[in-house]
Motif scaffolding. Structure first.
Motif, PDB file in Angstrom:
ATOM      1  N   GLU A  17      40.175  35.463  34.977  1.00  0.00           N
ATOM      2  CA  GLU A  17      41.172  36.103  35.847  1.00  0.00           C
ATOM      3  C   GLU A  17      40.874  35.827  37.319  1.00  0.00           C
ATOM      4  O   GLU A  17      41.795  35.593  38.107  1.00  0.00           O
ATOM      5  CB  GLU A  17      41.208  37.602  35.586  1.00  0.00           C
ATOM      6  N   ILE A  18      39.615  35.830  37.695  1.00  0.00           N
ATOM      7  CA  ILE A  18      39.251  35.536  39.080  1.00  0.00           C
ATOM      8  C   ILE A  18      39.613  34.097  39.432  1.00  0.00           C
ATOM      9  O   ILE A  18      40.194  33.835  40.490  1.00  0.00           O
ATOM     10  CB  ILE A  18      37.756  35.814  39.323  1.00  0.00           C
ATOM     11  N   THR A  24      45.913  30.230  41.917  1.00  0.00           N
ATOM     12  CA  THR A  24      47.312  30.506  42.249  1.00  0.00           C
ATOM     13  C   THR A  24      47.469  30.917  43.713  1.00  0.00           C
ATOM     14  O   THR A  24      48.480  30.607  44.337  1.00  0.00           O
ATOM     15  CB  THR A  24      47.916  31.579  41.323  1.00  0.00           C
ATOM     16  N   ALA A  25      46.464  31.589  44.268  1.00  0.00           N
ATOM     17  CA  ALA A  25      46.526  31.953  45.687  1.00  0.00           C
ATOM     18  C   ALA A  25      46.482  30.711  46.572  1.00  0.00           C
ATOM     19  O   ALA A  25      47.242  30.598  47.538  1.00  0.00           O
ATOM     20  CB  ALA A  25      45.376  32.900  46.039  1.00  0.00           C
ATOM     21  N   ALA A  63      48.400  34.638  54.519  1.00  0.00           N
ATOM     22  CA  ALA A  63      48.815  35.998  54.143  1.00  0.00           C
ATOM     23  C   ALA A  63      49.374  36.015  52.719  1.00  0.00           C
ATOM     24  O   ALA A  63      49.050  36.920  51.927  1.00  0.00           O
ATOM     25  CB  ALA A  63      49.851  36.518  55.130  1.00  0.00           C
ATOM     26  N   ALA A  64      50.188  35.028  52.369  1.00  0.00           N
ATOM     27  CA  ALA A  64      50.760  34.971  51.016  1.00  0.00           C
ATOM     28  C   ALA A  64      49.665  34.742  49.978  1.00  0.00           C
ATOM     29  O   ALA A  64      49.680  35.354  48.902  1.00  0.00           O
ATOM     30  CB  ALA A  64      51.808  33.861  50.940  1.00  0.00           C
ATOM     31  N   GLY A  65      48.698  33.879  50.295  1.00  0.00           N
ATOM     32  CA  GLY A  65      47.601  33.633  49.364  1.00  0.00           C
ATOM     33  C   GLY A  65      46.744  34.867  49.155  1.00  0.00           C
ATOM     34  O   GLY A  65      46.369  35.189  48.031  1.00  0.00           O
ATOM     35  N   LEU A  66      46.452  35.561  50.232  1.00  0.00           N
ATOM     36  CA  LEU A  66      45.662  36.790  50.129  1.00  0.00           C
ATOM     37  C   LEU A  66      46.416  37.853  49.334  1.00  0.00           C
ATOM     38  O   LEU A  66      45.831  38.538  48.487  1.00  0.00           O
ATOM     39  CB  LEU A  66      45.309  37.311  51.518  1.00  0.00           C
ATOM     40  N   TRP A  67      47.715  37.966  49.588  1.00  0.00           N
ATOM     41  CA  TRP A  67      48.539  38.923  48.836  1.00  0.00           C
ATOM     42  C   TRP A  67      48.503  38.603  47.352  1.00  0.00           C
ATOM     43  O   TRP A  67      48.340  39.495  46.518  1.00  0.00           O
ATOM     44  CB  TRP A  67      49.982  38.878  49.353  1.00  0.00           C
ATOM     45  N   ARG A  68      48.623  37.314  46.999  1.00  0.00           N
ATOM     46  CA  ARG A  68      48.600  36.907  45.595  1.00  0.00           C
ATOM     47  C   ARG A  68      47.248  37.225  44.959  1.00  0.00           C
ATOM     48  O   ARG A  68      47.173  37.731  43.839  1.00  0.00           O
ATOM     49  CB  ARG A  68      48.917  35.412  45.490  1.00  0.00           C
ATOM     50  N   LEU A  69      46.177  36.929  45.666  1.00  0.00           N
ATOM     51  CA  LEU A  69      44.839  37.174  45.151  1.00  0.00           C
ATOM     52  C   LEU A  69      44.626  38.656  44.856  1.00  0.00           C
ATOM     53  O   LEU A  69      44.197  39.031  43.761  1.00  0.00           O
ATOM     54  CB  LEU A  69      43.804  36.684  46.159  1.00  0.00           C
ATOM     55  N   VAL A  70      44.963  39.494  45.810  1.00  0.00           N
ATOM     56  CA  VAL A  70      44.785  40.940  45.634  1.00  0.00           C
ATOM     57  C   VAL A  70      45.680  41.469  44.524  1.00  0.00           C
ATOM     58  O   VAL A  70      45.255  42.272  43.689  1.00  0.00           O
ATOM     59  CB  VAL A  70      45.052  41.682  46.966  1.00  0.00           C
ATOM     60  N   ARG A  71      46.916  40.999  44.480  1.00  0.00           N
ATOM     61  CA  ARG A  71      47.871  41.479  43.478  1.00  0.00           C
ATOM     62  C   ARG A  71      47.403  41.157  42.060  1.00  0.00           C
ATOM     63  O   ARG A  71      47.437  42.009  41.164  1.00  0.00           O
ATOM     64  CB  ARG A  71      49.239  40.861  43.732  1.00  0.00           C
ATOM     65  N   VAL A  72      46.965  39.917  41.831  1.00  0.00           N
ATOM     66  CA  VAL A  72      46.519  39.516  40.500  1.00  0.00           C
ATOM     67  C   VAL A  72      45.277  40.301  40.083  1.00  0.00           C
ATOM     68  O   VAL A  72      45.198  40.808  38.961  1.00  0.00           O
ATOM     69  CB  VAL A  72      46.250  37.994  40.446  1.00  0.00           C
ATOM     70  N   LEU A  73      44.309  40.411  40.978  1.00  0.00           N
ATOM     71  CA  LEU A  73      43.079  41.116  40.619  1.00  0.00           C
ATOM     72  C   LEU A  73      43.303  42.614  40.439  1.00  0.00           C
ATOM     73  O   LEU A  73      42.710  43.238  39.555  1.00  0.00           O
ATOM     74  CB  LEU A  73      41.997  40.849  41.664  1.00  0.00           C
ATOM     75  N   TYR A  74      44.173  43.192  41.249  1.00  0.00           N
ATOM     76  CA  TYR A  74      44.484  44.617  41.092  1.00  0.00           C
ATOM     77  C   TYR A  74      45.185  44.870  39.751  1.00  0.00           C
ATOM     78  O   TYR A  74      44.844  45.797  39.026  1.00  0.00           O
ATOM     79  CB  TYR A  74      45.357  45.102  42.246  1.00  0.00           C
TER      80      TYR A  74
END
Length: 84
Positions: A17-18, A24-25, A63-74
């Motif tokens: 998952e990480i 994807t980010a 910003a979009a990459g960070l949002w994707r990373l946080v969203r998937v991991l959350y």
């Protein structure tokens, strides 16, 4: 048995998952920046305007990459806590 500890399968799932979140980010950030680059080429911007558009694209991509990373991991953490 190790009660209270994560099984090997759970650790492997977390690792997958990480890696998925990171890949994807990066892909999303690169796509957003590529759009900004295409805009500068399409409208033939030059000089400071081109630099500003590219900097904006880099910021928006990050910003979009960070949002994707946080969203998937959350989302993964929420599902893991539910036991799915």
């Amino acid at each position: 048995m190790d009660t209270g500890r994560e099984s090997r399968w759970e650790k492997d799932a977390m690792t997958v998952e990480i890696v998925f979140a990171l890949v994807t980010a990066v892909a999303l950030a690169a796509t957003v920046f590529a759009v900004a680059l295409a805009v500068t080429r399409l409208f033939d911007f030059s000089g400071p305007v081109s630099k500003d558009v590219l900097m904006g694209g880099a910021f928006a991509g990050a910003a979009a990459g960070l949002w994707r990373l946080v969203r998937v991991l959350y989302r993964f953490d929420v599902e893991r806590r539910k036991g799915r």
